[in-house]
Motif scaffolding. Structure first.
Motif, mmCIF file in Angstrom:
data_model
loop_
_atom_site.group_PDB
_atom_site.id
_atom_site.type_symbol
_atom_site.label_atom_id
_atom_site.label_comp_id
_atom_site.label_asym_id
_atom_site.label_seq_id
_atom_site.Cartn_x
_atom_site.Cartn_y
_atom_site.Cartn_z
ATOM 1 N N ILE A 250 0.634 -0.975 0.102
ATOM 2 C CA ILE A 250 -0.016 0.147 0.085
ATOM 3 C C ILE A 250 0.950 1.350 -0.063
ATOM 4 C CG2 ILE A 250 -2.001 0.868 0.955
ATOM 5 C CD1 ILE A 250 -2.008 -1.970 2.539
ATOM 6 N N THR A 251 0.971 2.263 -1.318
ATOM 7 C CA THR A 251 1.506 3.238 -0.692
ATOM 8 C C THR A 251 1.276 4.669 0.601
ATOM 9 O OG1 THR A 251 -0.091 4.636 -2.824
ATOM 10 C CG2 THR A 251 1.839 2.957 -3.553
ATOM 11 N N GLU A 254 -1.411 6.886 -0.498
ATOM 12 C CA GLU A 254 -3.391 6.223 -0.095
ATOM 13 C C GLU A 254 -3.436 5.385 0.632
ATOM 14 O OE1 GLU A 254 -4.334 2.899 -2.570
ATOM 15 O OE2 GLU A 254 -1.453 2.003 -2.042
ATOM 16 N N ARG A 255 -2.531 5.856 2.168
ATOM 17 C CA ARG A 255 -2.519 4.794 3.325
ATOM 18 C C ARG A 255 -4.023 5.942 4.522
ATOM 19 N NH1 ARG A 255 0.335 0.861 4.543
ATOM 20 N NH2 ARG A 255 2.541 1.842 3.354
ATOM 21 N N GLU A 257 -6.250 8.228 3.577
ATOM 22 C CA GLU A 257 -7.478 7.450 3.077
ATOM 23 C C GLU A 257 -7.680 6.349 2.728
ATOM 24 O OE1 GLU A 257 -10.045 8.105 -0.944
ATOM 25 O OE2 GLU A 257 -7.513 9.044 -0.865
ATOM 26 N N LEU A 258 -6.987 5.140 2.797
ATOM 27 C CA LEU A 258 -8.084 3.700 2.407
ATOM 28 C C LEU A 258 -8.472 3.024 4.295
ATOM 29 C CD1 LEU A 258 -8.384 0.808 0.751
ATOM 30 C CD2 LEU A 258 -5.544 0.432 1.278
ATOM 31 N N ARG A 261 -11.784 4.048 4.980
ATOM 32 C CA ARG A 261 -12.268 3.764 3.759
ATOM 33 C C ARG A 261 -12.694 2.318 4.396
ATOM 34 N NH1 ARG A 261 -11.447 1.991 -2.087
ATOM 35 N NH2 ARG A 261 -13.287 0.474 -2.873
ATOM 36 N N TRP A 320 -8.289 -2.443 -7.246
ATOM 37 C CA TRP A 320 -9.171 -2.894 -6.946
ATOM 38 C C TRP A 320 -10.279 -3.218 -7.503
ATOM 39 C CZ3 TRP A 320 -9.753 -2.443 -1.288
ATOM 40 C CH2 TRP A 320 -8.795 -2.246 -0.507
#
Length: 336
Positions: A250-251, A254-255, A257-258, A261, A320
């Motif tokens: 996982i970059t 994006e960590r 926001e992910l 989620r 995804w």
């Protein structure tokens, strides 16, 4: 002299030649391509009736494979050193699980398994000839010729086989794009190259395999409030979601926001079949620290090996899959 005065011609501490990973096959002239076997890398030493088997790590393997020792000891050849792979076949397929079961402390257990699930040696290089001549400095072409001469009188399908090879990149590409079977990629060696112990001068290209998995849970990074890894699941024949592995690719971008989620789905059913945690060779001290999720998210991951219906190593997150129903993510994707 080595091992209580036994002269194997070369030190038992010699390291196997290694390979660097690559995404594609080298296509210029001068390469030999061989299958990448899914077994235990092994250097086999013989001096008279004395045999020693050494893993890539240098650890002795002979006590775990008495049937291989017995066969090599009985050959009408006084000495040799071979580089190869120990493999076990079950129901027509190679089984890495069966190899691992051999690493048992009880000799009685090992003896029983050696009869029930015998191993064999797949030979692909020679370091010392039956004449006692070290040939590490010779080219692969010359070493392969020596190995083939040796195999004419010693190979038996149930005990010792010669690994195939090709110098045709088109044929090697067909091996790489195949559906799987006994090998999981291609190893590329320079035809004119010497054997360089411990050096990564070969190239290995693994077969690309992907699967769509349900995200059944996640773990936070150590000492962080952000996600560290996704826990992956596949549905079994009973309709239960089994934990089959993880991905942590996982970059940082994006960590955060992910994490938001995932936390919105936290508290769901998670894995209804096999769950993370509990004693296994995949466990870590944080194995029980995971957050269950509602099974709504699907990701496509790339993997290499499957052992015991699990990804043996971590996987790489490719994308995804909002277009994929979680119920479509089952074991059929990873069965060969």
């Amino acid at each position: 002299m080595t091992k209580a005065g036994i002269d194997f011609g070369l030190s038992l501490e010699i390291e196997p030649m290694e390979a660097r990973s690559a995404d594609s096959l080298p296509v210029d002239d001068g390469w030999q391509y061989e299958p990448k076997w899914d077994g235990f890398r092994c250097l086999a030493f013989k001096s008279g009736s004395h045999i020693d088997l050494r893993a890539k790590s240098g650890k002795p393997l002979a006590r775990y494979f008495p049937e291989v020792v017995a066969y090599l000891s009985g050959l009408a050849v006084d000495r040799f050193i071979i580089d190869g792979e120990l493999v076990i076949e079950l129901d027509g397929k190679l089984s890495f699980d069966a190899l691992q079961m051999r690493l048992h402390p009880a000799e009685s257990r090992i003896r029983k398994l050696s009869v029930e699930t015998p191993a064999r040696l797949v030979a692909f290089d020679m370091l010392l000839t039956p004449a006692g001549v070290p040939i590490l400095d010779q080219s692969l072409r010359e070493r392969r010729a020596a190995l083939e001469g040796f195999a004419k009188d010693t190979s038996r399908p149930e005990h010792l086989i010669l690994s195939p090879f090709t110098r045709d990149v088109t044929e090697a590409s067909r091996w790489l794009s195949g559906s799987g079977g006994d090998t999981d990629g291609v190893v590329c060696k320079r035809v004119d190259g010497a054997y360089l112990p411990g050096e990564r001068v070969m190239t290995k290209v693994k077969r690309r395999r992907t699967a769509d998995c349900v995200v059944g849970g996640f773990r936070y990074e150590s000492d962080s409030e952000l996600v560290g890894s996704l826990l992956l699941g596949l549905y079994n024949e009973k309709g239960e979601l089994d934990h089959v592995g993880f991905t942590s690719t996982i970059t940082n971008a994006e960590r955060r926001e992910l994490t938001s989620r995932l936390e919105a789905l936290r508290g769901g059913s998670g894995f209804t079949g096999k769950s993370p945690g509990g004693p296994s060779r995949w466990s870590t001290k944080r194995s029980s620290e995971w957050e269950p999720l509602a099974p709504e998210l699907v990701v496509e991951v790339r993997f290499d090996h499957v052992t015991g219906r699990r990804f043996r190593h971590g996987t790489k997150l490719l994308r995804w899959r909002p277009d994929k129903k979680p119920s479509q993510c089952d074991y059929h994707q990873i069965e060969r």
